[in-house]
Design an enzyme around this catalytic site. Structure first.
Site, PDB file in Angstrom:
ATOM      1  N   ASN A   9       0.970  -0.891   0.000  1.00  0.00           N
ATOM      2  CA  ASN A   9       0.054  -0.179  -0.117  1.00  0.00           C
ATOM      3  C   ASN A   9       0.736   1.160   0.274  1.00  0.00           C
ATOM      4  O   ASN A   9       1.085   1.537   0.857  1.00  0.00           O
ATOM      5  CB  ASN A   9      -1.202  -0.306   1.180  1.00  0.00           C
ATOM      6  CG  ASN A   9      -2.036   0.835   1.645  1.00  0.00           C
ATOM      7  OD1 ASN A   9      -1.985   1.821   0.558  1.00  0.00           O
ATOM      8  ND2 ASN A   9      -2.253   0.897   2.964  1.00  0.00           N
ATOM      9  N   LYS A  11      -0.196   4.286  -0.004  1.00  0.00           N
ATOM     10  CA  LYS A  11      -0.731   5.500   1.018  1.00  0.00           C
ATOM     11  C   LYS A  11      -0.422   6.566  -0.516  1.00  0.00           C
ATOM     12  O   LYS A  11      -0.097   7.148  -1.616  1.00  0.00           O
ATOM     13  CB  LYS A  11      -0.077   5.245   1.594  1.00  0.00           C
ATOM     14  CG  LYS A  11       0.115   4.078   2.855  1.00  0.00           C
ATOM     15  CD  LYS A  11       0.095   4.796   4.201  1.00  0.00           C
ATOM     16  CE  LYS A  11      -0.181   3.406   4.666  1.00  0.00           C
ATOM     17  NZ  LYS A  11      -0.174   3.087   6.570  1.00  0.00           N
ATOM     18  N   HIS A 101      -9.084   1.447   5.506  1.00  0.00           N
ATOM     19  CA  HIS A 101      -8.107   0.916   5.527  1.00  0.00           C
ATOM     20  C   HIS A 101      -8.649   2.141   6.567  1.00  0.00           C
ATOM     21  O   HIS A 101      -9.118   3.700   6.708  1.00  0.00           O
ATOM     22  CB  HIS A 101      -7.655   2.170   4.395  1.00  0.00           C
ATOM     23  CG  HIS A 101      -6.137   1.847   5.200  1.00  0.00           C
ATOM     24  ND1 HIS A 101      -5.425   2.842   6.041  1.00  0.00           N
ATOM     25  CD2 HIS A 101      -4.663   0.706   4.984  1.00  0.00           C
ATOM     26  CE1 HIS A 101      -4.034   2.615   6.030  1.00  0.00           C
ATOM     27  NE2 HIS A 101      -3.778   1.073   5.859  1.00  0.00           N
ATOM     28  N   GLU A 103      -6.830   4.470   7.929  1.00  0.00           N
ATOM     29  CA  GLU A 103      -6.762   5.935   7.847  1.00  0.00           C
ATOM     30  C   GLU A 103      -7.841   7.186   7.145  1.00  0.00           C
ATOM     31  O   GLU A 103      -8.256   7.895   7.782  1.00  0.00           O
ATOM     32  CB  GLU A 103      -4.814   6.479   6.621  1.00  0.00           C
ATOM     33  CG  GLU A 103      -4.388   5.292   7.344  1.00  0.00           C
ATOM     34  CD  GLU A 103      -2.697   5.396   7.402  1.00  0.00           C
ATOM     35  OE1 GLU A 103      -3.066   4.778   5.622  1.00  0.00           O
ATOM     36  OE2 GLU A 103      -2.256   5.051   7.544  1.00  0.00           O
ATOM     37  N   GLU A 172      -5.259  -4.656  10.421  1.00  0.00           N
ATOM     38  CA  GLU A 172      -4.442  -4.239  10.757  1.00  0.00           C
ATOM     39  C   GLU A 172      -4.124  -3.016  12.133  1.00  0.00           C
ATOM     40  O   GLU A 172      -5.242  -2.230  12.570  1.00  0.00           O
ATOM     41  CB  GLU A 172      -3.991  -2.933   9.703  1.00  0.00           C
ATOM     42  CG  GLU A 172      -3.598  -3.458   8.115  1.00  0.00           C
ATOM     43  CD  GLU A 172      -3.712  -2.527   7.659  1.00  0.00           C
ATOM     44  OE1 GLU A 172      -2.533  -2.766   6.939  1.00  0.00           O
ATOM     45  OE2 GLU A 172      -3.845  -1.781   7.260  1.00  0.00           O
ATOM     46  N   GLY A 178       2.614   2.164  10.964  1.00  0.00           N
ATOM     47  CA  GLY A 178       3.345   3.220  10.859  1.00  0.00           C
ATOM     48  C   GLY A 178       4.834   3.715  12.017  1.00  0.00           C
ATOM     49  O   GLY A 178       5.435   4.630  11.863  1.00  0.00           O
ATOM     50  N   SER A 218       4.078  -2.143  10.063  1.00  0.00           N
ATOM     51  CA  SER A 218       5.464  -2.228  10.620  1.00  0.00           C
ATOM     52  C   SER A 218       6.038  -3.969   9.855  1.00  0.00           C
ATOM     53  O   SER A 218       6.458  -4.250  10.526  1.00  0.00           O
ATOM     54  CB  SER A 218       6.276  -1.847  11.958  1.00  0.00           C
ATOM     55  OG  SER A 218       4.922  -0.972  12.351  1.00  0.00           O
TER      56      SER A 218
HETATM   57  P1  13P Z   1       3.410   0.062   7.710  1.00  0.00           P
HETATM   58  O1  13P Z   1       3.455  -1.309   6.987  1.00  0.00           O
HETATM   59  O2  13P Z   1       3.438   1.501   6.924  1.00  0.00           O
HETATM   60  O3  13P Z   1       2.226   0.097   9.602  1.00  0.00           O
HETATM   61  O4  13P Z   1       2.000   0.381   7.289  1.00  0.00           O
HETATM   62  C1  13P Z   1       0.683  -0.633   7.090  1.00  0.00           C
HETATM   63  C2  13P Z   1      -0.409   0.117   6.335  1.00  0.00           C
HETATM   64  O5  13P Z   1      -1.388   0.676   7.000  1.00  0.00           O
HETATM   65  C3  13P Z   1      -0.435  -0.699   5.405  1.00  0.00           C
HETATM   66  O6  13P Z   1      -1.789  -0.680   4.670  1.00  0.00           O
END
Ligand code: 13P
Length: 260
Positions: A9, A11, A101, A103, A172, A178, A218
């Site tokens: 992803n 982002k 997601h 976010e 997740e 992150g 992560s």
């Molecule tokens: P990270 O791997 O940067 O923690 O992000 C995970 C994520 O949100 C994938 O959709």
């Protein structure tokens, strides 16, 4: 064996030239690897890059290397300025879309009910769905994570009849995204097993055993092997570590070793 999936992803990152370099780097790395029939590799660039990035996925890899969007509209078409319809995503080469997601749940205030509409739009347009769920740190500390995840999944489960093979779940934990703080393999496995139990209750054992459940948060080359060794973890949804071909390929290697 269940399908194993490594999905990146991207982002809201990269400029167009960087996005092109990244897909080219991943494709050339895949060229030198012996990709198991059971593995799918997916990348999810931002909407403006989808069309171009797709042109760099070699035809010889298109049976396992797929393009995904990061989101789709709840609407089919029409006066929805700024939205991108599932049909448009399909049109530019997507096979998948992420839905839900954390976010987007947080910043766009997407509700479980809206997410069901997105899933319906995706299925109506022949897109497979990677549906994200996961608890916040407060919810985990209050030991509400199972309840939260069940709640996030149960609304969408009612729409899956006829599309079960087009649905992938990504667990997740929000506190691991992150932050550099990964769920331990045991913490992740516990939730994945719980999700498989929910699937089994709703759809029966066969469906539960066949659905891929990915871990995200992560995940990197150094911790991927331990996560992928867990019985109910079928791959990863990777953020930061998918932005460099080398680390994304490192995670793919961890899965290839696990499958071998
Ligand atoms: P990270 O791997 O940067 O923690 O992000 C995970 C994520 O949100 C994938 O959709």
């Amino acid at each position: 064996m269940r399908k194993k999936i490594i999905a990146g992803n991207w982002k809201m990152n990269l400029n167009l030239a960087e996005a092109e370099d990244l897909v080219k780097g991943v494709a050339s790395g895949l060229q030198t690897r012996n990709i198991s029939e059971n593995l799918k590799v997916i990348i999810a660039p931002s909407h403006p890059y989808l069309f171009t990035v797709n042109t760099f996925i070699p035809g010889s890899q298109s049976h396992f290397f797929h393009l995904s969007a990061q989101d789709c509209s709840i609407n089919k078409s029409g006066a929805f300025t700024g939205d991108v319809a599932a049909s448009m995503l399909k049109n530019v080469g997507c096979d998948f879309t992420l839905v839900g997601h954390s976010e987007r749940r947080k910043y766009q205030k997407e509700s479980n009910e809206e997410l069901v509409e997105k899933v319906k739009q995706a299925f109506d347009n022949n897109l497979k769905v990677i549906f994200c769920c996961g608890e916040t740190i407060e919810e985990r500390k209050a030991e509400k994570h199972f309840e939260v995840i069940e709640n996030q999944l149960e609304t969408v489960f009612s729409e899956l009849e006829g599309n079960l093979e087009n649905f992938v779940i990504a667990y997740e934990p929000v506190w691991a995204i992150g932050t550099g703080e990964t769920a331990t393999p045991q913490q992740a496995q516990e939730v994945h097993k719980f999700i498989r139990g929910l699937l089994s209750n709703k759809f029966g054992n066969k469906v539960a055993e066949e659905m891929s459940i990915l871990y995200g948060g992560s995940c990197k080359p150094t911790n991927a092997s331990d996560l992928f060794a867990q019985a109910d973890i079928d791959g990863g949804l990777i953020g930061g570590a998918s932005l460099k071909a080398e680390s994304f390929l490192g995670i793919i290697d961890a899965m290839l070793n696990e499958i071998a």
